[in-house]
Scaffold this motif. Structure first.
Motif, PDB file in Angstrom:
ATOM      1  N   SER A 204     -11.168  -6.467  -6.864  1.00 52.77           N
ATOM      2  CA  SER A 204     -12.226  -7.190  -7.575  1.00 52.77           C
ATOM      3  C   SER A 204     -13.584  -6.595  -7.203  1.00 52.77           C
ATOM      4  O   SER A 204     -13.735  -5.973  -6.142  1.00 52.77           O
ATOM      5  N   PRO A 205     -14.610  -6.776  -8.064  1.00 49.73           N
ATOM      6  CA  PRO A 205     -15.965  -6.313  -7.723  1.00 49.73           C
ATOM      7  C   PRO A 205     -16.439  -6.899  -6.388  1.00 49.73           C
ATOM      8  O   PRO A 205     -17.114  -6.217  -5.613  1.00 49.73           O
ATOM      9  N   GLU A 206     -16.065  -8.160  -6.122  1.00 53.11           N
ATOM     10  CA  GLU A 206     -16.473  -8.811  -4.873  1.00 53.11           C
ATOM     11  C   GLU A 206     -15.860  -8.085  -3.669  1.00 53.11           C
ATOM     12  O   GLU A 206     -16.533  -7.878  -2.654  1.00 53.11           O
ATOM     13  N   ASP A 207     -14.581  -7.688  -3.789  1.00 52.25           N
ATOM     14  CA  ASP A 207     -13.930  -6.974  -2.691  1.00 52.25           C
ATOM     15  C   ASP A 207     -14.572  -5.607  -2.464  1.00 52.25           C
ATOM     16  O   ASP A 207     -14.716  -5.157  -1.324  1.00 52.25           O
ATOM     17  N   LEU A 208     -14.939  -4.949  -3.552  1.00 54.12           N
ATOM     18  CA  LEU A 208     -15.588  -3.640  -3.429  1.00 54.12           C
ATOM     19  C   LEU A 208     -16.951  -3.772  -2.762  1.00 54.12           C
ATOM     20  O   LEU A 208     -17.362  -2.901  -1.995  1.00 54.12           O
ATOM     21  N   LYS A 209     -17.659  -4.856  -3.053  1.00 56.02           N
ATOM     22  CA  LYS A 209     -18.972  -5.070  -2.440  1.00 56.02           C
ATOM     23  C   LYS A 209     -18.839  -5.456  -0.963  1.00 56.02           C
ATOM     24  O   LYS A 209     -19.631  -5.040  -0.132  1.00 56.02           O
ATOM     25  N   LYS A 210     -17.800  -6.233  -0.646  1.00 56.89           N
ATOM     26  CA  LYS A 210     -17.589  -6.656   0.738  1.00 56.89           C
ATOM     27  C   LYS A 210     -17.066  -5.512   1.605  1.00 56.89           C
ATOM     28  O   LYS A 210     -17.331  -5.461   2.796  1.00 56.89           O
ATOM     29  N   ASN A 211     -16.298  -4.625   1.003  1.00 57.46           N
ATOM     30  CA  ASN A 211     -15.669  -3.527   1.741  1.00 57.46           C
ATOM     31  C   ASN A 211     -16.201  -2.200   1.206  1.00 57.46           C
ATOM     32  O   ASN A 211     -15.608  -1.598   0.312  1.00 57.46           O
ATOM     33  N   PRO A 212     -17.353  -1.740   1.719  1.00 60.39           N
ATOM     34  CA  PRO A 212     -17.966  -0.519   1.180  1.00 60.39           C
ATOM     35  C   PRO A 212     -17.068   0.701   1.263  1.00 60.39           C
ATOM     36  O   PRO A 212     -17.219   1.644   0.490  1.00 60.39           O
ATOM     37  N   GLY A 213     -16.122   0.700   2.214  1.00 58.57           N
ATOM     38  CA  GLY A 213     -15.208   1.835   2.321  1.00 58.57           C
ATOM     39  C   GLY A 213     -14.370   2.015   1.068  1.00 58.57           C
ATOM     40  O   GLY A 213     -14.085   3.135   0.647  1.00 58.57           O
ATOM     41  N   LEU A 214     -13.976   0.883   0.439  1.00 58.02           N
ATOM     42  CA  LEU A 214     -13.210   0.963  -0.808  1.00 58.02           C
ATOM     43  C   LEU A 214     -14.041   1.608  -1.913  1.00 58.02           C
ATOM     44  O   LEU A 214     -13.553   2.437  -2.673  1.00 58.02           O
ATOM     45  N   LYS A 215     -15.293   1.212  -1.977  1.00 61.23           N
ATOM     46  CA  LYS A 215     -16.182   1.782  -3.001  1.00 61.23           C
ATOM     47  C   LYS A 215     -16.413   3.269  -2.736  1.00 61.23           C
ATOM     48  O   LYS A 215     -16.459   4.079  -3.668  1.00 61.23           O
ATOM     49  N   ASP A 216     -16.548   3.632  -1.449  1.00 60.75           N
ATOM     50  CA  ASP A 216     -16.693   5.052  -1.089  1.00 60.75           C
ATOM     51  C   ASP A 216     -15.475   5.853  -1.548  1.00 60.75           C
ATOM     52  O   ASP A 216     -15.607   6.976  -2.047  1.00 60.75           O
ATOM     53  N   LEU A 217     -14.290   5.268  -1.355  1.00 60.99           N
ATOM     54  CA  LEU A 217     -13.055   5.941  -1.744  1.00 60.99           C
ATOM     55  C   LEU A 217     -12.981   6.100  -3.259  1.00 60.99           C
ATOM     56  O   LEU A 217     -12.566   7.152  -3.764  1.00 60.99           O
ATOM     57  N   LEU A 218     -13.406   5.073  -3.984  1.00 56.18           N
ATOM     58  CA  LEU A 218     -13.426   5.136  -5.439  1.00 56.18           C
ATOM     59  C   LEU A 218     -14.377   6.236  -5.907  1.00 56.18           C
ATOM     60  O   LEU A 218     -14.039   7.056  -6.775  1.00 56.18           O
ATOM     61  N   GLN A 219     -15.566   6.266  -5.312  1.00 52.07           N
ATOM     62  CA  GLN A 219     -16.570   7.269  -5.686  1.00 52.07           C
ATOM     63  C   GLN A 219     -16.092   8.682  -5.344  1.00 52.07           C
ATOM     64  O   GLN A 219     -16.249   9.619  -6.126  1.00 52.07           O
ATOM     65  N   LYS A 220     -15.462   8.839  -4.163  1.00 49.11           N
ATOM     66  CA  LYS A 220     -14.986  10.170  -3.764  1.00 49.11           C
ATOM     67  C   LYS A 220     -13.853  10.646  -4.668  1.00 49.11           C
ATOM     68  O   LYS A 220     -13.750  11.836  -4.970  1.00 49.11           O
ATOM     69  N   GLY A 221     -13.004   9.709  -5.110  1.00 50.38           N
ATOM     70  CA  GLY A 221     -11.951  10.077  -6.053  1.00 50.38           C
ATOM     71  C   GLY A 221     -12.542  10.618  -7.340  1.00 50.38           C
ATOM     72  O   GLY A 221     -12.072  11.629  -7.883  1.00 50.38           O
TER      73      GLY A 221
END
Length: 334
Positions: A204-221
């Motif tokens: 969820s967007p909330e999980d991505l905001k709470k866990n910046p590492g997930l967003k970093d992984l998404l961006q790096k992909g």
């Protein structure tokens, strides 16, 4: 696309290249002084310190050796010397040994080995050795096995996100090299990247905001796909894996993590999500973007992600996004 923040140095300020060289020299000297290595020619003694038995007996020393290699590899001349000194095979052999070891201290070393190999892969022969090893096969495995809600331990190399991040780093290194990209296809890397992207975008967007590492992984992909799309053979495989669909899914999720009032046209009207990639030039005119560097950075990350898909990138060109980005950068030049 790049967000520029430029400050002109005084005339007496040391040049950037000279300052970087001094930082490099201090870093290398610091690492050498902690090791049984000759400061005059540190490369000659490195190979003996990469022996798996030596590393198992002294993991702390091995970390310092790898820090030294990573520091040396930043200098083109030393990078070339490390390659010609055949430090690559010992590094690959050490990685093979360490990844099978259950000792957490030794597991930490694998990331530094991959980082060093990534830097050395500017040499096509080194890139080929990496591609021909089991590193890419393991990278695909780590991308496929990433938990949907992977945890990120800040400051730790043992978080569940770290292995897929390291996998994407080494894939990017191969993508940037002049070596043939067929091993990426042979090891099912295109499908593994798409699987990982879809999995992380399921949060969820909330999980991505709470866990910046997930967003970093998404961006790096997405960054990795952007590099891989330059090779027609690899992009063909990515299309088979439905890359455009996965990119759009990731893009939608990234949009949902940003404030909704960023996405307005020049008349202040909300822009529907499906129209956003084609209206980035209007969004860049938004005062909330022009007046807030953090909003600008987030939006530029989003534009970079969107440009991963060649079709969306073409739409952004027609929307005159490059000129809008130039105008935005001029606003933030200081």
């Amino acid at each position: 696309f790049f967000f520029l923040m430029i400050r002109r140095p005084p005339r007496s300020t040391q040049s950037r290249s000279s300052a970087a060289s001094d930082v490099y020299k201090r870093q290398v000297l610091r690492e050498v002084n902690q090791l049984p290595i000759s400061p005059s020619d540190p490369v000659d003694n490195i190979k003996s310190l990469l022996d798996p038995k030596t590393v198992e007996q002294n993991p702390a020393q091995a970390e310092k050796v790898l820090d030294l290699i990573n520091a040396l590899a930043n200098d083109p001349r030393m990078n070339d010397k490390l390659n010609k000194g055949d430090c690559v095979k010992p590094l690959i052999d050490l990685w093979e040994n360490m990844r099978k070891n259950n000792n957490p201290e030794l597991q930490k070393i694998t990331g530094k080995i991959l980082k060093a190999l990534g830097k050395l892969s500017k040499d096509p022969e080194t890139a080929k050795k990496i591609a021909d090893s089991s590193i890419l096969k393991n990278a695909a495995k780590n991308l496929n096995n990433t938990p949907v809600d992977a945890k990120f331990n800040k400051g730790s190399r043992l978080g569940e996100i770290q292995k897929p991040l390291e996998a994407l780093d080494i894939i990017q290194a191969i993508a940037d090299s002049d070596t043939d990209k067929q091993p990426l296809i042979d090891n099912n890397i295109p499908q593994a990247i798409i699987n990982n992207l879809n999995k992380i975008a399921d949060n969820s967007p909330e999980d991505l905001k709470k866990n910046p590492g997930l967003k970093d992984l998404l961006q790096k992909g997405l960054d990795t796909l952007d590099k891989l799309k330059k090779d027609p053979k690899v992009w063909k495989e990515l299309e088979k894996a439905e890359a455009p669909k996965a990119i759009q899914k990731a893009l939608d999720k990234l949009i949902d993590t940003l404030p909704k009032d960023l996405f307005k046209d020049r008349n202040g009207q909300p822009i529907p999500k499906e129209e956003i990639p084609e209206t980035f030039s209007q969004i860049l005119d938004n005062d909330k973007v022009k007046e807030n560097p953090e909003n600008a950075k987030n939006l530029l990350d989003l534009i970079k992600a969107a440009s991963t898909d060649p079709a969306i990138a073409e739409k952004m060109k027609k929307d005159n996004v490059p000129q809008a980005l130039t105008n935005l950068s001029l606003i933030h030049i200081s």
